[in-house]
Design an enzyme around this catalytic site. Structure first.
Site, PDB file in Angstrom:
ATOM      1  N   HIS A  78      -2.740  -7.847  -7.994  1.00  0.00           N
ATOM      2  CA  HIS A  78      -3.799  -6.963  -8.649  1.00  0.00           C
ATOM      3  C   HIS A  78      -4.839  -8.031  -9.338  1.00  0.00           C
ATOM      4  CE1 HIS A  78      -1.008  -3.603  -8.468  1.00  0.00           C
ATOM      5  NE2 HIS A  78      -0.019  -4.513  -8.970  1.00  0.00           N
ATOM      6  N   SER A 120       2.605   0.074 -10.371  1.00  0.00           N
ATOM      7  CA  SER A 120       2.362  -0.849  -9.028  1.00  0.00           C
ATOM      8  C   SER A 120       3.146  -0.009  -7.981  1.00  0.00           C
ATOM      9  CB  SER A 120       2.902  -2.214  -9.631  1.00  0.00           C
ATOM     10  OG  SER A 120       2.157  -3.032  -8.263  1.00  0.00           O
TER      11      SER A 120
END
Length: 322
Positions: A202, A88
Site C-alpha cells: 500500500h 486489503s
C-alpha cells in the site's frame, strides 16, 4: 437489523487454518476441493508451516479460499449480508460476497495479486529499499498523518492503514519509520508495534504490482455488486455506474488500493451511519472484530460483533441465527 460481513486481511493467517471447518461442513469442503491453484492449497492451509504459509504468494490465496468456503457454508444455511467490506486482500472477499465474481475467479485473482505483490517486494529488496511497517497505537488519525509528513526528511514514510480510532499503520524506509515512531511517541502514542510483513504494501513501491494487476484485470469479467461494498481506497460505499458494463471504475480502485492507503475505519463508519448493527468477521483471526467494536464505541453505536474463525464458531452462529 442490518448485517455486514467483514473479510480478514493478510496477517490473520494461522497454521491449520480451516481444517476443522473442512471436516465439519461439506459446503466448505466442496469449495476447497474445487480450486486448482499453482500449489497444493489444502495441504498448505491444513499442514503447512506458518513460516511458509506467511509468504505473500501463499497467504493471500489461502485467505481467499477460507473466505470463499465459509461464505458458501453461510449461504447454504440461509445467511445473507446487507453489506460487505474487507481489509486489503479482504476487499476481494467482500466483492465476492456481493456477487461481483464467482469463487474460482475470486481465489485465482487473489493468487495473482499475491504473486505480483511478492515480486514487487523482492525487487525493492534487490534495489536496496529496505522498508518497515509499524502500528501506531493511541494516536488520532490526523496526528499519524502529521508525523509521517514531518518525518519525510529522514526517509519516505506514509500512513497505509487507518484501522480504527487510535490505530494507524505506517510504512516506508526504515529511517523514515523510525523518525515517525519517535515523533508519534512525543505526541502521545501509547505504543509503536513493528509488524512482520512481506513488503512495503500500500505504498508507491507496489507500483509494479499495480501495473501487473491492471493487465490481469482486463481479462476478468465482473458483475455489478448486489449489495453495498465499502472500498478501501475511498473509504466510501461503492456505487456501480449502469453505463459502465465492464466495471472499469471498480477495477481501477482495486489497482489503486494495492499502492495507496486503506481506509478501513472510514468504510466501517459508512455502514454504522446507515444503521448497520451486526458485523460478522469471516476470518481466520478476529482483528476486524476489534476494529469495529472500537469504531462503534467512538460513534456511540450499539452493535453485535461475531467472529467466525473455527467450525464451532460457525455452528454456534448458525444455531443462534436459526
Amino acid at each position: 437489523m442490518k448485517t455486514v460481513w467483514m473479510y480478514a486481511g493478510q496477517g490473520s493467517q494461522r497454521a491449520g487454518m480451516g481444517k476443522d471447518i473442512y471436516e465439519a461442513f461439506p459446503e466448505y469442503r466442496q469449495v476447497i476441493d474445487s480450486l486448482a491453484l499453482s500449489f497444493p492449497l489444502k495441504e498448505m492451509m491444513h499442514e503447512g508451516e506458518l513460516s511458509e504459509l506467511s509468504k505473500t504468494c501463499y497467504t493471500q490465496p489461502c485467505m481467499a479460499a477460507f473466505g470463499a468456503g465459509v461464505t458458501a457454508v453461510l449461504r447454504a444455511n440461509g445467511a445473507a449480508p446487507d453489506g460487505a467490506l474487507g481489509l486489503s486482500l479482504g476487499e476481494y472477499g467482500a466483492l465476492y460476497a456481493a456477487g461481483v465474481m464467482d469463487a474460482d475467479t475470486y481465489v485465482r485473482l487473489v493468487e495473482f495479486r499475491g504473486q505480483a505483490m511478492e515480486r514487487a517486494a523482492l525487487e525493492q529488496k534487490r534495489q536496496g529499499n529496505l522498508c518497515s511497517m509499524s502500528a501506531l497505537l493511541g494516536l488520532p488519525e490526523e496526528e499519524a498523518v502529521a508525523v509521517c509528513r514531518e518525518s519525510a526528511g529522514a526517509g519516505f514514510v506514509v500512513p497505509v492503514n487507518f484501522n480504527c480510532p487510535g490505530q494507524c499503520v505506517i510504512c516506508g524506509e526504515e529511517a523514515g519509520v523510525l523518525e515517525a515512531e519517535g515523533r508519534a511517541k512525543a505526541r502521545g502514542a501509547k505504543r509503536c508495534i513493528r509488524l512482520n510483513v512481506g513488503g512495503p504494501f500500500h505504498t508507491k513501491y507496489m507500483a509494479a504490482a499495480g501495473e501487473e494487476l491492471a493487465a490481469y484485470l482486463e481479462q476478468v469479467s465482473f458483475q455489478a455488486p448486489k449489495l453495498p461494498v465499502a472500498l478501501n481506497a475511498t473509504g466510501r460505499l461503492y456505487c456501480h455506474r449502469e453505463e459502465d458494463t465492464g466495471l472499469s471504475d471498480l477495477k481501477g480502485w482495486l489497482v489503486k488500493q494495492i499502492q495507496s492507503s486503506v481506509y478501513f475505519e472510514q468504510g466501517l463508519r459508512c455502514f454504522l451511519e446507515q444503521g448497520a448493527d451486526t458485523f460478522v468477521e469471516i476470518g481466520p483471526g478476529n482483528a476486524l472484530t476489534g476494529f469495529v467494536k472500537k469504531t462503534a464505541k467512538a460513534m456511540g453505536k450499539p452493535i453485535t460483533a461475531v467472529t467466525l474463525d473455527r467450525a464451532e464458531d460457525i455452528q454456534r452462529f448458525l444455531t443462534q441465527k436459526g
